[in-house]
Write a protein that holds these residues in place. Structure first.
Motif, PDB file in Angstrom:
ATOM      1  N   ALA A 128       0.830  -1.203   0.000  1.00 17.72           N
ATOM      2  CA  ALA A 128       0.000   0.000   0.000  1.00 17.72           C
ATOM      3  C   ALA A 128       0.863   1.251   0.000  1.00 17.72           C
ATOM      4  CB  ALA A 128      -0.926   0.015   1.214  1.00 17.72           C
ATOM      5  N   ASN A 149      -3.099   1.064  -4.436  1.00 19.30           N
ATOM      6  CA  ASN A 149      -3.774   0.187  -3.481  1.00 19.30           C
ATOM      7  C   ASN A 149      -4.954  -0.557  -4.084  1.00 19.30           C
ATOM      8  OD1 ASN A 149      -1.956   1.580  -1.920  1.00 19.30           O
ATOM      9  ND2 ASN A 149      -3.486   2.668  -0.700  1.00 19.30           N
ATOM     10  N   THR A 181      -5.695  -6.595   1.875  1.00 18.01           N
ATOM     11  CA  THR A 181      -5.438  -5.883   3.133  1.00 18.01           C
ATOM     12  C   THR A 181      -6.036  -4.482   3.052  1.00 18.01           C
ATOM     13  OG1 THR A 181      -3.403  -7.122   3.438  1.00 18.01           O
ATOM     14  CG2 THR A 181      -3.684  -5.121   4.750  1.00 18.01           C
ATOM     15  N   SER A 182      -7.065  -4.245   3.851  1.00 24.04           N
ATOM     16  CA  SER A 182      -7.724  -2.941   3.890  1.00 24.04           C
ATOM     17  C   SER A 182      -7.288  -2.218   5.170  1.00 24.04           C
ATOM     18  CB  SER A 182      -9.244  -3.125   3.825  1.00 24.04           C
ATOM     19  OG  SER A 182      -9.914  -1.882   3.878  1.00 24.04           O
ATOM     20  N   SER A 183      -8.206  -1.543   5.825  1.00 26.31           N
ATOM     21  CA  SER A 183      -7.902  -0.779   7.040  1.00 26.31           C
ATOM     22  C   SER A 183      -9.212  -0.366   7.688  1.00 26.31           C
ATOM     23  CB  SER A 183      -7.084   0.464   6.674  1.00 26.31           C
ATOM     24  OG  SER A 183      -7.128   1.425   7.709  1.00 26.31           O
ATOM     25  N   HIS A 186     -11.445   2.391   6.101  1.00 25.45           N
ATOM     26  CA  HIS A 186     -12.540   2.274   5.132  1.00 25.45           C
ATOM     27  C   HIS A 186     -13.876   2.680   5.748  1.00 25.45           C
ATOM     28  CE1 HIS A 186     -13.407  -1.689   7.057  1.00 25.45           C
ATOM     29  NE2 HIS A 186     -14.628  -1.461   6.635  1.00 25.45           N
ATOM     30  N   TYR A 212      -6.425   8.126   1.216  1.00 26.51           N
ATOM     31  CA  TYR A 212      -5.992   6.808   1.688  1.00 26.51           C
ATOM     32  C   TYR A 212      -7.200   5.996   2.161  1.00 26.51           C
ATOM     33  CZ  TYR A 212      -3.930   3.191   4.623  1.00 26.51           C
ATOM     34  OH  TYR A 212      -3.604   1.994   5.191  1.00 26.51           O
ATOM     35  N   SER A 215      -9.134   4.656  -0.656  1.00 27.03           N
ATOM     36  CA  SER A 215      -8.519   3.493  -1.299  1.00 27.03           C
ATOM     37  C   SER A 215      -8.770   2.228  -0.488  1.00 27.03           C
ATOM     38  CB  SER A 215      -7.017   3.724  -1.492  1.00 27.03           C
ATOM     39  OG  SER A 215      -6.297   3.608  -0.275  1.00 27.03           O
ATOM     40  N   LYS A 216      -8.805   2.359   0.839  1.00 26.76           N
ATOM     41  CA  LYS A 216      -9.056   1.191   1.685  1.00 26.76           C
ATOM     42  C   LYS A 216     -10.513   0.730   1.550  1.00 26.76           C
ATOM     43  CE  LYS A 216      -5.703   0.400   1.875  1.00 26.76           C
ATOM     44  NZ  LYS A 216      -4.860  -0.812   1.794  1.00 26.76           N
ATOM     45  N   ASN A 219     -10.578  -1.322  -1.508  1.00 29.40           N
ATOM     46  CA  ASN A 219     -10.137  -2.705  -1.295  1.00 29.40           C
ATOM     47  C   ASN A 219     -11.299  -3.592  -0.880  1.00 29.40           C
ATOM     48  OD1 ASN A 219      -7.065  -1.485   0.163  1.00 29.40           O
ATOM     49  ND2 ASN A 219      -7.370  -2.280  -1.892  1.00 29.40           N
ATOM     50  N   SER A 239     -11.417  -9.434   2.552  1.00 34.82           N
ATOM     51  CA  SER A 239     -10.737  -8.185   2.906  1.00 34.82           C
ATOM     52  C   SER A 239     -10.567  -8.154   4.421  1.00 34.82           C
ATOM     53  CB  SER A 239     -11.536  -6.966   2.428  1.00 34.82           C
ATOM     54  OG  SER A 239     -12.817  -6.943   3.013  1.00 34.82           O
ATOM     55  N   HIS A 241      -8.966  -5.845   8.098  1.00 30.90           N
ATOM     56  CA  HIS A 241      -8.333  -4.746   8.828  1.00 30.90           C
ATOM     57  C   HIS A 241      -7.263  -5.369   9.711  1.00 30.90           C
ATOM     58  CE1 HIS A 241      -7.418  -1.608  11.554  1.00 30.90           C
ATOM     59  NE2 HIS A 241      -8.311  -1.913  12.495  1.00 30.90           N
TER      60      HIS A 241
END
Length: 691
Positions: A128, A149, A181-183, A186, A212, A215-216, A219, A239, A241
């Motif tokens: 990322a 990403n 791999t997201s976060s 999101h 950013y 983009s998550k 994902n 996906s 976190h």
């Protein structure tokens, strides 16, 4: 505040789930890398595997005997990571050069991988870009974070799908997976702002943190869409976190990273952060996570997020034409019944056209019946009437001397005649190879194409003709300007079929490249096999056509030259409609005629997009500007009906026919100066400087 750091963070704090908040102080994990099963014989890719949780993921996979490809763009950093991991685990990862911010690099990486491996059990889309300067974009001009990403990983996964889906057939159910791999970021955005994909003032007003988070969210959308499309084939797409981890503010110096770094003392490091994706990628329970968002604390369905993602995915899914799916975003799932329906309607249409063309519809015997009421210019109307009278006089003369009077017309049971009927063939671009291959059949070589020596033995006995491949979806197919790569699949396919074929030739085609392409598709230099369809644009034809003609002449390849004056002259009107101007169309056409004559060559035909379609109130479509009806921009929307390219209407098509007829007449009688006559100037013909 929209798009700013505070405008993103403050509302987002109220959207974050309990899982997101609790990952700030995560409990002791209930699963460890010791529970990873033996991965002997498994092939895996980890993007961004040279640092952070990517490196820890590679470490754990190597410890459990997987063959791991460590994918990254910095060869030196990746080599150092591979040495470290070999020292620690005794096993060596394989370096895979990958730059997710460059789609050409992505494709090259996949080609390299597939040249070495026939299976891929787990793909960890881990890499990322995080909080870079907002001015940075990818090699293809996309926002760096979304381009790397989301788009980079999407393209990487899409190109790897054949080997991934193939691996499913030889693997235990639920073990072939793609991990995105997201976060928790999101959860801070409600959707995707498409205007931030490409660089521009709107994108530059956004805070890098928001880009950013977006983009998550992307994902999650991509992961869920892969699950929706391929779960029935056994692919598990998840996906996740990974948890809120320690932030390196030197690598990510944005305001967002600095604020998050306040929690660094309580946040876990990369080793713990890798657990979530290792769990999702290797644990047996991972087979149940398809289409869901995994986290350190819980496995969530997050229905609201996934429903937003589904709506976005539907809007992103391509409308591939009525033969495949619908234009409405809710009707984008490919439907094979549409192909069957299209086949039926195509057959019916072809039979109708054949019947129409043999019923005096295409007869030239009555030119005085042609309506010229659409022509606004008095001078142009006079020219058209002069051409019609000349044609009428010639036809009257043939009847006076009895030419053709001894023959019964075709519609009355007689033979075909050039004045009453036309030959009719079908053609299209061979773009979708899956469709073209399905429509390809083997047939014996027609006897008309065999020489006497080929058709008989030495003793004079008949020989069974060899089977050859024909594409049965059309008489004539062409290779587009985008798919004419010498080593590409389209050229290889066209090389193997017996149909006459066309090749679109544009300004990006080098002269020597054109000759090499002809050598591939027509090595025996068979006459009539290849048609070259030139499409430069009115402003570029002078710089390219003559060199292409000269190169082909020197090569000895027999070709048919056709001018396509439409595709190189497309523009967008001030009202946002895709259109073409009749003036540039005829400028390229007349330039093509002249250049061929100057080079001792001949233009053998014209490729036009036109329609006789009428609106409900009986008027022609309004999609191309200009012509004898002097169509203006404010009239385009009146009857604009095309879903794809703008077409000439009936009246503009007749304008082209008159222009070509007039040009050939002048060439026959030895007159020059095509650009200065009334017909050309009244139709809006333009002059471009010659090189």
């Amino acid at each position: 505040m929209e798009g700013t750091f505070l405008g993103t963070m403050v509302p987002g704090l109220f959207k974050v789930s309990w899982s997101g908040w609790s990952s700030m102080l995560p409990p002791k994990p209930k699963w460890s890398i010791d529970q990873i099963p033996d991965l002997s014989g498994k092939v895996m890719i980890v993007t961004g595997g040279n640092t952070g949780i990517g490196k820890e993921t590679v470490r754990a996979l190597l410890q459990h005997n997987a063959k791991v490809y460590l994918a990254g763009r910095n060869a030196e950093a990746c080599a150092a990571a591979i040495r470290e991991l070999k020292r620690d685990t005794g096993r060596e990862a394989v370096f895979l050069r990958l730059d997710l911010a460059d789609l050409k690099s992505v494709k090259a990486t996949v080609e390299e991988f597939m040249s070495k491996e026939t299976q891929l059990h787990v793909l960890f889309n881990n890499a990322a870009a995080m909080y870079p300067d907002v001015d940075l974009v990818t090699a293809d001009g996309y926002d760096l974070q979304f381009g790397t990403n989301v788009l980079g990983h999407f393209y990487f996964t899409k190109l790897l799908l054949p080997v991934i889906l193939g691996t499913i057939n030889t693997s235990p159910p639920g073990t072939v997976r793609v991990i995105h791999t997201s976060s928790v970021g999101h959860e801070f955005v409600s959707g995707i702002d498409f205007d931030t994909f490409r660089d521009g003032p709107h994108r530059r007003r956004q805070d890098t943190t928001r880009l950013y988070f977006q983009s998550k969210f992307g994902n999650v959308v991509v992961s869920d869409e892969f699950h929706r499309r391929f779960a029935d084939q056994g692919l598990i797409s998840i996906s996740l976190h990974p948890g809120n981890l320690k932030v390196n503010t030197e690598r990510q110096p944005s305001l967002g990273s600095k604020l998050v770094s306040v929690f660094n003392p309580t946040l876990p490091g990369a080793t713990l952060g890798a657990l979530t994706q290792l769990w999702a990628g290797t644990a047996l329970v991972g087979a149940e996570l398809g289409g869901k968002v995994a986290s350190l604390v819980s496995m969530q369905s997050q229905e609201a997020v996934l429903q937003r993602g589904l709506g976005i995915a539907k809007s992103l899914a391509s409308g591939m034409g009525d033969n495949v799916n619908g234009l409405d975003p809710n009707d984008r799932t490919p439907d094979p019944d549409r192909l069957l329906s299209a086949y039926f309607h195509s057959t019916t249409t072809l039979n109708y056209v054949r019947g129409l063309l043999t019923s005096d519809f295409a007869s030239l015997h009555h030119p005085r019946d042609w309506s010229l009421s659409h022509v606004r210019s008095p001078a142009l109307r006079t020219e058209f009437e002069r051409i019609v009278e000349g044609l009428s006089d010639a036809l009257d003369f043939t009847q006076t001397i009895g030419l053709g009077s001894q023959h019964t017309s075709y519609e009355q049971g007689g033979g075909r005649g050039v004045l009453g009927e036309v030959d009719f063939f079908t053609s299209h671009e061979g773009l979708m190879l899956d469709f073209e291959e399905a429509m390809t059949r083997q047939f014996p070589t027609p006897s008309s194409l065999l020489s006497t020596a080929q058709a008989t033995t030495f003793d004079g006995d008949a020989v069974t003709p060899p089977n050859v491949y024909y594409n049965t979806s059309a008489h004539f197919l062409w290779i587009g300007d985008r798919t004419r790569q010498l080593t590409g699949a389209h050229v290889e396919y066209f090389r193997g079929i017996r149909n006459p074929i066309g090749i679109k030739v544009g300004p990006s085609m080098a002269a020597d490249e054109l000759v090499r392409l002809l050598d591939i598709v027509n090595p025996d230099r068979e006459g009539g096999r290849v048609t070259l369809i030139t499409r430069y644009g009115a402003g570029k034809i002078e710089s390219h056509l003559s060199s292409h003609i000269s190169a082909v002449q020197k090569s000895g390849h027999p070709v048919v030259w056709i001018c396509d004056p439409m595709h190189g002259n497309t523009l967008t009107s001030s009202t946002g409609l895709k259109t073409r101007h009749f003036g540039t169309i005829i400028s390229e056409l007349t330039s093509c005629l002249r250049i061929h004559a100057e080079c001792g060559s001949r233009m053998n035909g014209v490729s036009l997009e036109f329609t006789g379609e009428l609106s409900e109130d009986g008027f022609s479509v309004t999609e191309c500007l200009g012509g004898s009806m002097e169509l203006s921009e404010d009239q385009l929307s009146s009857r604009y009906q095309s879903f794809c390219d703008p077409r000439l209407n009936f009246e503009q098509s007749l304008d082209i026919a008159f222009l070509i007829s007039n040009s050939f007449k002048k060439a026959r009688v030895g007159r020059k100066g095509a650009d200065s006559d009334v017909l050309y100037s009244e139709l809006g013909g333009r002059k471009y400087p010659q090189p």
